[in-house]
Design an enzyme around this catalytic site. Sequence first.
Site, PDB file in Angstrom:
ATOM      1  N   SER A   1      -3.220  20.178  -5.315  1.00  0.00           N
ATOM      2  CA  SER A   1      -2.205  20.437  -6.345  1.00  0.00           C
ATOM      3  C   SER A   1      -2.715  21.408  -7.400  1.00  0.00           C
ATOM      4  CB  SER A   1      -1.795  19.130  -7.023  1.00  0.00           C
ATOM      5  OG  SER A   1      -1.341  18.208  -6.065  1.00  0.00           O
TER       6      SER A   1
HETATM    7  N1  SAM Z   1      -4.510  14.957  -4.275  1.00  0.00           N
HETATM    8  C1  SAM Z   1      -4.906  15.859  -3.223  1.00  0.00           C
HETATM    9  C2  SAM Z   1      -5.986  16.797  -3.661  1.00  0.00           C
HETATM   10  O1  SAM Z   1      -6.438  16.735  -4.814  1.00  0.00           O
HETATM   11  O2  SAM Z   1      -6.409  17.607  -2.810  1.00  0.00           O
HETATM   12  C3  SAM Z   1      -3.726  16.630  -2.668  1.00  0.00           C
HETATM   13  C4  SAM Z   1      -2.834  15.812  -1.891  1.00  0.00           C
HETATM   14  S1  SAM Z   1      -1.717  16.700  -0.855  1.00  0.00           S
HETATM   15  C5  SAM Z   1      -0.598  17.426  -2.015  1.00  0.00           C
HETATM   16  C6  SAM Z   1      -0.827  15.291  -0.186  1.00  0.00           C
HETATM   17  C7  SAM Z   1      -1.647  14.451   0.746  1.00  0.00           C
HETATM   18  O3  SAM Z   1      -0.921  13.262   1.045  1.00  0.00           O
HETATM   19  C8  SAM Z   1      -1.939  15.120   2.075  1.00  0.00           C
HETATM   20  O4  SAM Z   1      -3.318  15.133   2.302  1.00  0.00           O
HETATM   21  C9  SAM Z   1      -1.192  14.251   3.079  1.00  0.00           C
HETATM   22  O5  SAM Z   1      -1.817  14.179   4.335  1.00  0.00           O
HETATM   23  C10 SAM Z   1      -1.193  12.914   2.378  1.00  0.00           C
HETATM   24  N2  SAM Z   1      -0.204  11.953   2.825  1.00  0.00           N
HETATM   25  C11 SAM Z   1       1.095  12.157   3.154  1.00  0.00           C
HETATM   26  N3  SAM Z   1       1.677  10.994   3.508  1.00  0.00           N
HETATM   27  C12 SAM Z   1       0.719  10.019   3.390  1.00  0.00           C
HETATM   28  C13 SAM Z   1       0.695   8.617   3.597  1.00  0.00           C
HETATM   29  N4  SAM Z   1       1.772   7.938   4.008  1.00  0.00           N
HETATM   30  N5  SAM Z   1      -0.459   7.958   3.379  1.00  0.00           N
HETATM   31  C14 SAM Z   1      -1.568   8.617   2.966  1.00  0.00           C
HETATM   32  N6  SAM Z   1      -1.613   9.933   2.750  1.00  0.00           N
HETATM   33  C15 SAM Z   1      -0.479  10.635   2.954  1.00  0.00           C
END
Ligand code: SAM
Length: 217
Positions: free
Chosen positions: A64
Amino acid sequence: MILNEYSSKRLKMVETQIIPRGVKDIRVINAMKKVPRHLFLDEALWPQAYEDYPSPIGEKQTISQPYIVALMTELLDLKGHERILEIGTGSGYQTAILAEVAEQVYSIERIPALAKRARKMLDDLKYTNIIITISDGTLGWREYSPFDGIIVTAAAPIAPKTLLAQLKPGSRLVIPVGEEFVQDLIVYTREDGDSFSKENYGGCRFVKLIGEQGWRG
Ligand code: SAM
């Protein structure tokens, strides 16, 4: 580029993107000054690591924008003694920021390759207060619940009931909620029992939260 140059870029990021937009929590500001965001990206992207936008981290996912990381962390309203659940470990950058301002962080990622890479970087940086697991974060982490705060870093169609149920009274769920391409950043605070207050912190855009209580894929 040597590490010192990244430190000064990081300081500039905080002074031009984070503080002027209203982030005030000094513990969050100090964490943003400290955590080396570039190390959570591929080396080719290091030059843009402190710019005002999200960046790709592989597997069609993103890290993000720095301001959003700071804002979501501030909205958890942490004092330092809390146990926090994060859904969407991604690169592990937000996880590191949380580990700076809370006592213990539990983080769930659904994509194994991302979880593995994040774990390695967080170990290299010597964080000892982070536990990561690979599973569907929409179902929370019952074993360690209830939590003093929950942060979801992917966009949900609605706030998952299971996550709300895993909050302690008085604690907050910070989550982007809305359509596939545009959401609002919502803070749910658990009042007494099963009632929740809801505040809207405006528009944002995240990748999809995919799972049983999220999007189908
Ligand atoms: N906070 C992270 C960072 O600092 O890099 C960025 C997160 S990215 C915007 C969203 C993440 O949520 C992705 O890695 C995706 O694989 C994960 N995600 C999506 N659905 C999910 C779920 N049901 N459980 C766990 N992770 C999930």
